[in-house]
Design a protein around this motif. Structure first.
Motif, PDB file in Angstrom:
ATOM      1  N   TYR A  68       3.612  41.950  -4.620  1.00 37.68           N
ATOM      2  CA  TYR A  68       4.375  41.608  -5.810  1.00 37.68           C
ATOM      3  C   TYR A  68       3.580  41.785  -7.102  1.00 37.68           C
ATOM      4  O   TYR A  68       4.131  42.245  -8.101  1.00 37.68           O
ATOM      5  CB  TYR A  68       4.913  40.181  -5.696  1.00 37.68           C
ATOM      6  N   PRO A  69       2.279  41.436  -7.129  1.00 36.96           N
ATOM      7  CA  PRO A  69       1.526  41.692  -8.372  1.00 36.96           C
ATOM      8  C   PRO A  69       1.526  43.177  -8.748  1.00 36.96           C
ATOM      9  O   PRO A  69       1.673  43.538  -9.912  1.00 36.96           O
ATOM     10  CB  PRO A  69       0.118  41.188  -8.035  1.00 36.96           C
ATOM     11  N   GLU A 120       9.449  38.576 -10.361  1.00 38.37           N
ATOM     12  CA  GLU A 120       9.037  37.206 -10.717  1.00 38.37           C
ATOM     13  C   GLU A 120       9.694  36.193  -9.776  1.00 38.37           C
ATOM     14  O   GLU A 120       9.048  35.231  -9.331  1.00 38.37           O
ATOM     15  CB  GLU A 120       9.414  36.913 -12.164  1.00 38.37           C
ATOM     16  N   GLN A 123       8.028  36.171  -6.454  1.00 33.31           N
ATOM     17  CA  GLN A 123       6.758  35.453  -6.521  1.00 33.31           C
ATOM     18  C   GLN A 123       6.953  33.935  -6.562  1.00 33.31           C
ATOM     19  O   GLN A 123       5.981  33.196  -6.571  1.00 33.31           O
ATOM     20  CB  GLN A 123       5.976  35.893  -7.762  1.00 33.31           C
ATOM     21  N   ARG A 125       8.422  32.384  -9.074  1.00 31.20           N
ATOM     22  CA  ARG A 125       8.444  31.945 -10.481  1.00 31.20           C
ATOM     23  C   ARG A 125       9.872  32.087 -11.013  1.00 31.20           C
ATOM     24  O   ARG A 125      10.163  32.894 -11.906  1.00 31.20           O
ATOM     25  CB  ARG A 125       7.454  32.776 -11.298  1.00 31.20           C
TER      26      ARG A 125
END
Length: 398
Positions: A68-69, A120, A123, A125
């Motif tokens: 994901y990053p 996001e 993740q 978030r």
């Protein structure tokens, strides 16, 4: 399958190569040529690069390796390096008007920002994702894709009624959006309304009778309604459409498990794992099936496969696996079961060269060994059950 994952990895590598070409082109092309090139084609080409970065991000998400990053980095790169609107009149000779170019530019940036919100959310978030999508929605209120992505994030947060409202808005804007029917159906299922979910899933099939996801979802809704025959037909149809994916086998295995058709369930879960070793939900269900087949060793192995995986399982599946392992250990801590297990292990240890079991342990040895085994199992059970409770709190909707 290994071929599918190999093709996905190849796609990721190729997309990165294509994105890198822009850097090399900019470094090695003479300034005057760059200027002439930029005057006519820059907006068109930058649109291509934005699309490449968007697709690279999608591939990284699909890889299932927790990248994901990297996926987010690709999106941010597209927004940062290729976020310049085309200059007025720069596309005159290409035959495209400035307004067309500007509309294309706005759409590609919108898709990048929607993908940013998607990553996001993946993740965890979700607050940030909602803020990202709200900003996009303020600029593109008629874009059904943004409402759909908002619905997914709200569903992830456990806000199912709001998710239904968002997917309904997406369908109002685009009635042929199959993904919106599927997403709204998922939210209805989560609210305990399988009849309404079934209507949405059937609508999706009516729009595309070759939709793997639609048949898969319809089978799940039919299972919730106790329509076992219909559910098996739907899930088998999904498998026929895409036999290389694990999902159809996983859901049909769950159907067989609900019917206590244990050998069939076991086979489907094993096939799901052969399709994708990272289908941890199948490992979890295989453990539950093994317990019902009274194969505690296989059940423990299946649960530990989830906990010990190199690519970490999702929090929800991991929480369920650790709790299931604790419950199994608690059951195996039964003094009678522990005594029989210790006795057999003692006799196997004393087996002769012909494989004949050795003598029974003395009563004192049996009592000591049984008590030690019970204490070990209770300790492990307590550890895993407490870890399971903590994990469940971590994944509970806020």
């Amino acid at each position: 399958t290994s071929e599918a994952w190999s093709e996905l990895a190849a796609a990721e590598a190729r997309l990165e190569e294509l994105v890198q070409l822009e850097v090399e082109f900019s470094v090695h092309t003479p300034p005057l040529r760059l200027q002439a090139y930029g005057a006519e084609y820059r907006a068109v080409t930058e649109g291509v690069w934005r699309d490449l970065l968007l697709e690279r991000s999608r591939v990284l998400v699909l890889s299932g390796a927790g990248q994901y990053p990297e996926a987010l980095e690709a999106v941010v790169r597209g927004l940062k390096d290729h976020g310049r609107a085309p200059a007025t009149g720069s596309l005159g000779r290409s035959g495209r008007t400035y307004l067309e170019a500007l509309a294309s530019f706005a759409e590609s940036l919108r898709d990048l920002r929607v993908q940013k919100g998607r990553v996001e959310a993946l993740q965890g978030r979700t607050d940030t994702a909602l803020a990202t999508l709200a900003a996009v929605l303020a600029e593109h209120p008629q874009a059904h894709q943004v409402h759909l992505e908002l619905s997914r994030v709200l569903h992830q947060r456990g806000e199912f009624s709001q998710a239904i409202a968002a997917s309904t808005q997406a369908l109002d804007l685009e009635p042929l959006a199959i993904a919106a029917h599927l997403q709204r159906g998922e939210s209805y299922l989560a609210l305990g309304l399988p009849e309404r979910a079934l209507t949405d899933f059937q609508d999706a099939i009516d729009l595309d009778d070759a939709s793997f996801e639609a048949y898969l979802c319809r089978g799940r809704a039919e299972l919730e309604l106790g329509l076992f025959g219909e559910a098996q037909e739907s899930l088998s149809e999904a498998i026929d459409i895409l036999p290389s994916l694990p999902d159809g086998y996983l859901e049909r295995g769950r159907l067989f498990l609900a019917q206590r058709r244990l050998p069939q369930a076991q086979r489907d879960f094993e096939v799901a794992l052969s399709r994708s070793p990272t289908c941890y939900a199948a490992s979890l269900e295989l453990g539950r099936t093994s317990e019902l087949l009274l194969d505690e060793a296989a059940a423990e192995s299946a649960y530990r496969a989830v906990l010990d995986a190199k690519v970490q399982a999702g929090q929800k599946v991991r929480a369920q696996a650790v709790a299931a392992l604790g419950q199994l250990e608690f059951a195996l801590a039964d003094p009678l079961a522990a005594g029989l297990e210790f006795e057999l292990a003692h006799r196997e240890e004393g087996a002769d060269s012909r494989g004949l079991l050795g003598p029974y342990p003395s009563l004192t040895r049996l009592q000591t060994g049984r008590q030690k085994l019970v204490q070990e199992r209770l300790r492990d059970a307590r550890y895993h059950l407490e870890a399971g409770i903590a994990s469940c709190h971590a994944v509970a909707p806020s």
